[in-house]
Design a protein around this motif. Sequence first.
Motif, PDB file in Angstrom:
ATOM      1  N   LEU A 104       0.808  -1.216   0.000  1.00  0.00           N
ATOM      2  CA  LEU A 104       0.000   0.000   0.000  1.00  0.00           C
ATOM      3  C   LEU A 104       0.844   1.270   0.000  1.00  0.00           C
ATOM      4  O   LEU A 104       0.498   2.276   0.630  1.00  0.00           O
ATOM      5  CB  LEU A 104      -0.965   0.003   1.194  1.00  0.00           C
ATOM      6  CG  LEU A 104      -2.004  -1.131   1.201  1.00  0.00           C
ATOM      7  CD1 LEU A 104      -2.826  -1.094   2.475  1.00  0.00           C
ATOM      8  CD2 LEU A 104      -2.921  -1.032  -0.017  1.00  0.00           C
ATOM      9  N   ALA A 105       1.966   1.224  -0.721  1.00  0.00           N
ATOM     10  CA  ALA A 105       2.824   2.404  -0.832  1.00  0.00           C
ATOM     11  C   ALA A 105       2.204   3.404  -1.800  1.00  0.00           C
ATOM     12  O   ALA A 105       1.595   3.031  -2.807  1.00  0.00           O
ATOM     13  CB  ALA A 105       4.216   1.997  -1.315  1.00  0.00           C
ATOM     14  N   ALA A 106       2.351   4.685  -1.498  1.00  0.00           N
ATOM     15  CA  ALA A 106       1.801   5.732  -2.350  1.00  0.00           C
ATOM     16  C   ALA A 106       2.598   5.834  -3.652  1.00  0.00           C
ATOM     17  O   ALA A 106       3.736   5.355  -3.734  1.00  0.00           O
ATOM     18  CB  ALA A 106       1.823   7.063  -1.603  1.00  0.00           C
ATOM     19  N   PRO A 107       2.031   6.442  -4.680  1.00  0.00           N
ATOM     20  CA  PRO A 107       2.782   6.625  -5.931  1.00  0.00           C
ATOM     21  C   PRO A 107       4.102   7.346  -5.704  1.00  0.00           C
ATOM     22  O   PRO A 107       4.166   8.340  -4.972  1.00  0.00           O
ATOM     23  CB  PRO A 107       1.825   7.463  -6.791  1.00  0.00           C
ATOM     24  CG  PRO A 107       0.470   7.120  -6.276  1.00  0.00           C
ATOM     25  CD  PRO A 107       0.645   6.909  -4.801  1.00  0.00           C
ATOM     26  N   SER A 108       5.157   6.824  -6.334  1.00  0.00           N
ATOM     27  CA  SER A 108       6.492   7.389  -6.182  1.00  0.00           C
ATOM     28  C   SER A 108       7.282   7.087  -7.448  1.00  0.00           C
ATOM     29  O   SER A 108       6.775   6.482  -8.396  1.00  0.00           O
ATOM     30  CB  SER A 108       7.187   6.792  -4.954  1.00  0.00           C
ATOM     31  OG  SER A 108       7.342   5.385  -5.102  1.00  0.00           O
ATOM     32  N   TRP A 109       8.549   7.524  -7.455  1.00  0.00           N
ATOM     33  CA  TRP A 109       9.398   7.234  -8.615  1.00  0.00           C
ATOM     34  C   TRP A 109       9.651   5.747  -8.758  1.00  0.00           C
ATOM     35  O   TRP A 109       9.858   5.244  -9.857  1.00  0.00           O
ATOM     36  CB  TRP A 109      10.726   7.978  -8.494  1.00  0.00           C
ATOM     37  CG  TRP A 109      10.613   9.441  -8.770  1.00  0.00           C
ATOM     38  CD1 TRP A 109      10.728  10.467  -7.875  1.00  0.00           C
ATOM     39  CD2 TRP A 109      10.337  10.056 -10.035  1.00  0.00           C
ATOM     40  NE1 TRP A 109      10.536  11.677  -8.493  1.00  0.00           N
ATOM     41  CE2 TRP A 109      10.305  11.453  -9.830  1.00  0.00           C
ATOM     42  CE3 TRP A 109      10.109   9.564 -11.328  1.00  0.00           C
ATOM     43  CZ2 TRP A 109      10.063  12.355 -10.864  1.00  0.00           C
ATOM     44  CZ3 TRP A 109       9.868  10.454 -12.355  1.00  0.00           C
ATOM     45  CH2 TRP A 109       9.838  11.833 -12.125  1.00  0.00           C
ATOM     46  N   GLN A 110       9.632   5.018  -7.633  1.00  0.00           N
ATOM     47  CA  GLN A 110       9.871   3.582  -7.689  1.00  0.00           C
ATOM     48  C   GLN A 110       8.610   2.833  -8.122  1.00  0.00           C
ATOM     49  O   GLN A 110       8.684   1.862  -8.880  1.00  0.00           O
ATOM     50  CB  GLN A 110      10.330   3.073  -6.321  1.00  0.00           C
ATOM     51  CG  GLN A 110      10.714   1.600  -6.321  1.00  0.00           C
ATOM     52  CD  GLN A 110      11.236   1.150  -4.969  1.00  0.00           C
ATOM     53  OE1 GLN A 110      11.259   1.933  -4.016  1.00  0.00           O
ATOM     54  NE2 GLN A 110      11.659  -0.109  -4.884  1.00  0.00           N
ATOM     55  N   HIS A 111       7.472   3.282  -7.633  1.00  0.00           N
ATOM     56  CA  HIS A 111       6.182   2.688  -7.999  1.00  0.00           C
ATOM     57  C   HIS A 111       5.271   3.818  -8.475  1.00  0.00           C
ATOM     58  O   HIS A 111       4.664   4.519  -7.661  1.00  0.00           O
ATOM     59  CB  HIS A 111       5.559   1.955  -6.805  1.00  0.00           C
ATOM     60  CG  HIS A 111       6.410   0.863  -6.241  1.00  0.00           C
ATOM     61  ND1 HIS A 111       6.593  -0.345  -6.874  1.00  0.00           N
ATOM     62  CD2 HIS A 111       7.153   0.807  -5.098  1.00  0.00           C
ATOM     63  CE1 HIS A 111       7.394  -1.111  -6.146  1.00  0.00           C
ATOM     64  NE2 HIS A 111       7.749  -0.437  -5.066  1.00  0.00           N
ATOM     65  N   TRP A 112       5.166   4.001  -9.772  1.00  0.00           N
ATOM     66  CA  TRP A 112       4.468   5.151 -10.339  1.00  0.00           C
ATOM     67  C   TRP A 112       3.005   5.220  -9.933  1.00  0.00           C
ATOM     68  O   TRP A 112       2.474   6.300  -9.716  1.00  0.00           O
ATOM     69  CB  TRP A 112       4.590   5.131 -11.860  1.00  0.00           C
ATOM     70  CG  TRP A 112       5.976   5.407 -12.358  1.00  0.00           C
ATOM     71  CD1 TRP A 112       7.082   5.642 -11.598  1.00  0.00           C
ATOM     72  CD2 TRP A 112       6.398   5.482 -13.719  1.00  0.00           C
ATOM     73  NE1 TRP A 112       8.175   5.858 -12.398  1.00  0.00           N
ATOM     74  CE2 TRP A 112       7.789   5.768 -13.704  1.00  0.00           C
ATOM     75  CE3 TRP A 112       5.753   5.334 -14.950  1.00  0.00           C
ATOM     76  CZ2 TRP A 112       8.529   5.900 -14.883  1.00  0.00           C
ATOM     77  CZ3 TRP A 112       6.481   5.474 -16.117  1.00  0.00           C
ATOM     78  CH2 TRP A 112       7.857   5.753 -16.081  1.00  0.00           C
ATOM     79  N   PHE A 113       2.343   4.075  -9.860  1.00  0.00           N
ATOM     80  CA  PHE A 113       0.934   4.037  -9.473  1.00  0.00           C
ATOM     81  C   PHE A 113       0.751   3.486  -8.060  1.00  0.00           C
ATOM     82  O   PHE A 113      -0.373   3.151  -7.670  1.00  0.00           O
ATOM     83  CB  PHE A 113       0.130   3.165 -10.448  1.00  0.00           C
ATOM     84  CG  PHE A 113      -0.050   3.777 -11.813  1.00  0.00           C
ATOM     85  CD1 PHE A 113       0.459   5.031 -12.111  1.00  0.00           C
ATOM     86  CD2 PHE A 113      -0.730   3.082 -12.801  1.00  0.00           C
ATOM     87  CE1 PHE A 113       0.298   5.597 -13.371  1.00  0.00           C
ATOM     88  CE2 PHE A 113      -0.902   3.640 -14.071  1.00  0.00           C
ATOM     89  CZ  PHE A 113      -0.386   4.889 -14.354  1.00  0.00           C
ATOM     90  N   GLY A 114       1.814   3.404  -7.288  1.00  0.00           N
ATOM     91  CA  GLY A 114       1.725   2.854  -5.957  1.00  0.00           C
ATOM     92  C   GLY A 114       1.725   1.330  -5.966  1.00  0.00           C
ATOM     93  O   GLY A 114       1.993   0.690  -6.996  1.00  0.00           O
ATOM     94  N   THR A 115       1.414   0.747  -4.819  1.00  0.00           N
ATOM     95  CA  THR A 115       1.379  -0.716  -4.686  1.00  0.00           C
ATOM     96  C   THR A 115       0.052  -1.137  -4.055  1.00  0.00           C
ATOM     97  O   THR A 115      -0.672  -0.322  -3.482  1.00  0.00           O
ATOM     98  CB  THR A 115       2.538  -1.234  -3.826  1.00  0.00           C
ATOM     99  OG1 THR A 115       2.443  -0.662  -2.502  1.00  0.00           O
ATOM    100  CG2 THR A 115       3.882  -0.850  -4.432  1.00  0.00           C
ATOM    101  N   ASP A 116      -0.226  -2.443  -4.133  1.00  0.00           N
ATOM    102  CA  ASP A 116      -1.482  -2.944  -3.575  1.00  0.00           C
ATOM    103  C   ASP A 116      -1.256  -3.512  -2.179  1.00  0.00           C
ATOM    104  O   ASP A 116      -0.223  -3.273  -1.550  1.00  0.00           O
ATOM    105  CB  ASP A 116      -2.102  -3.978  -4.513  1.00  0.00           C
ATOM    106  CG  ASP A 116      -1.200  -5.188  -4.717  1.00  0.00           C
ATOM    107  OD1 ASP A 116      -0.199  -5.325  -3.982  1.00  0.00           O
ATOM    108  OD2 ASP A 116      -1.519  -6.011  -5.610  1.00  0.00           O
ATOM    109  N   GLU A 117      -2.221  -4.296  -1.692  1.00  0.00           N
ATOM    110  CA  GLU A 117      -2.185  -4.758  -0.301  1.00  0.00           C
ATOM    111  C   GLU A 117      -1.095  -5.778  -0.015  1.00  0.00           C
ATOM    112  O   GLU A 117      -0.797  -6.065   1.148  1.00  0.00           O
ATOM    113  CB  GLU A 117      -3.551  -5.328   0.093  1.00  0.00           C
ATOM    114  CG  GLU A 117      -3.864  -6.724  -0.435  1.00  0.00           C
ATOM    115  CD  GLU A 117      -4.344  -6.712  -1.867  1.00  0.00           C
ATOM    116  OE1 GLU A 117      -4.805  -7.767  -2.348  1.00  0.00           O
ATOM    117  OE2 GLU A 117      -4.269  -5.665  -2.525  1.00  0.00           O
TER     118      GLU A 117
END
Length: 294
Positions: A65-78
Amino acid sequence: MAAVESLSNPRARLRLDWGYLAYRLRRSPLTVVGLLMIVGVLLAVFIVPLFLSINPDKIDLAARLAAPSWQHWFGTDEVGRDIFTRVLYGGRISIGVGFFVVFVSAGSGVIIGALAGVIGRWVDTVVMRIMDVIMSVPSLVLTLALAAALGPSLWNAMLAIALVRIPAYVRLVRGQTLTLRESGYVKAARVFGANPWQLMRWHIAANALPPIIVQATLDVGNAILMASALSFIGLGAQPPTAEWGAMVATGRNYILDQWWYSGFPGAAILFTAVAFNFLGDGLRDLIDPKQKVR
């Protein structure tokens, strides 16, 4: 003389056709916008994943559940899966569903409608009464009933949507057939011994193709929406399949704090459906002989 040679030369005719098509496209910006949007979506879901090293099913609980960032553009799930990658891979499934539904429904509807129109008599009556019964039930209700009866799976959802869409093509092609079968060239072919299959294949299908293309283009977007809706209520793709509707269904549990989970897959559904509707509306204006080019 030059004009006569240009018209008798197949390559010259091809250049004239392409030039005329380009001219019409400039007069139909909606078609160009829809086409560009669809090309962009197809490139994103089929080409971009080839350059990504992230596995859409890779679990990383430390990044859940990480917010959108340079590493995960759309964030992550549960469970820490990258939503950007899953949206791209899910697009392959969702768009594939749309094309499959149109292929099955349009293919079946064209054959049934053309046969009913060419043969006529009791065949036409029986076919159209069956189609009327199917179309008397709201399409969404009938799709839900068929999907529930067949069982929750993506394949059953596609089959249910395709079966419900067949009557629309049957009525469309049957109406075109009734008009075309009174044409002089169709009557001449019948006199020379052409059977119903030959009439359908060589004379009626080719001339009825433009409205079928328009209807099929519009139906791709509608099929994507319908398949996503079935997945959302649990009758379509099942977790952990990366499908847009299934992702939105799971993400709704986190919508208040992790909006990106369902927001980005939902935006992908909306963008793709709008793109195919833009293209379908533009093609309808482009192909309709009543539209005058100014």
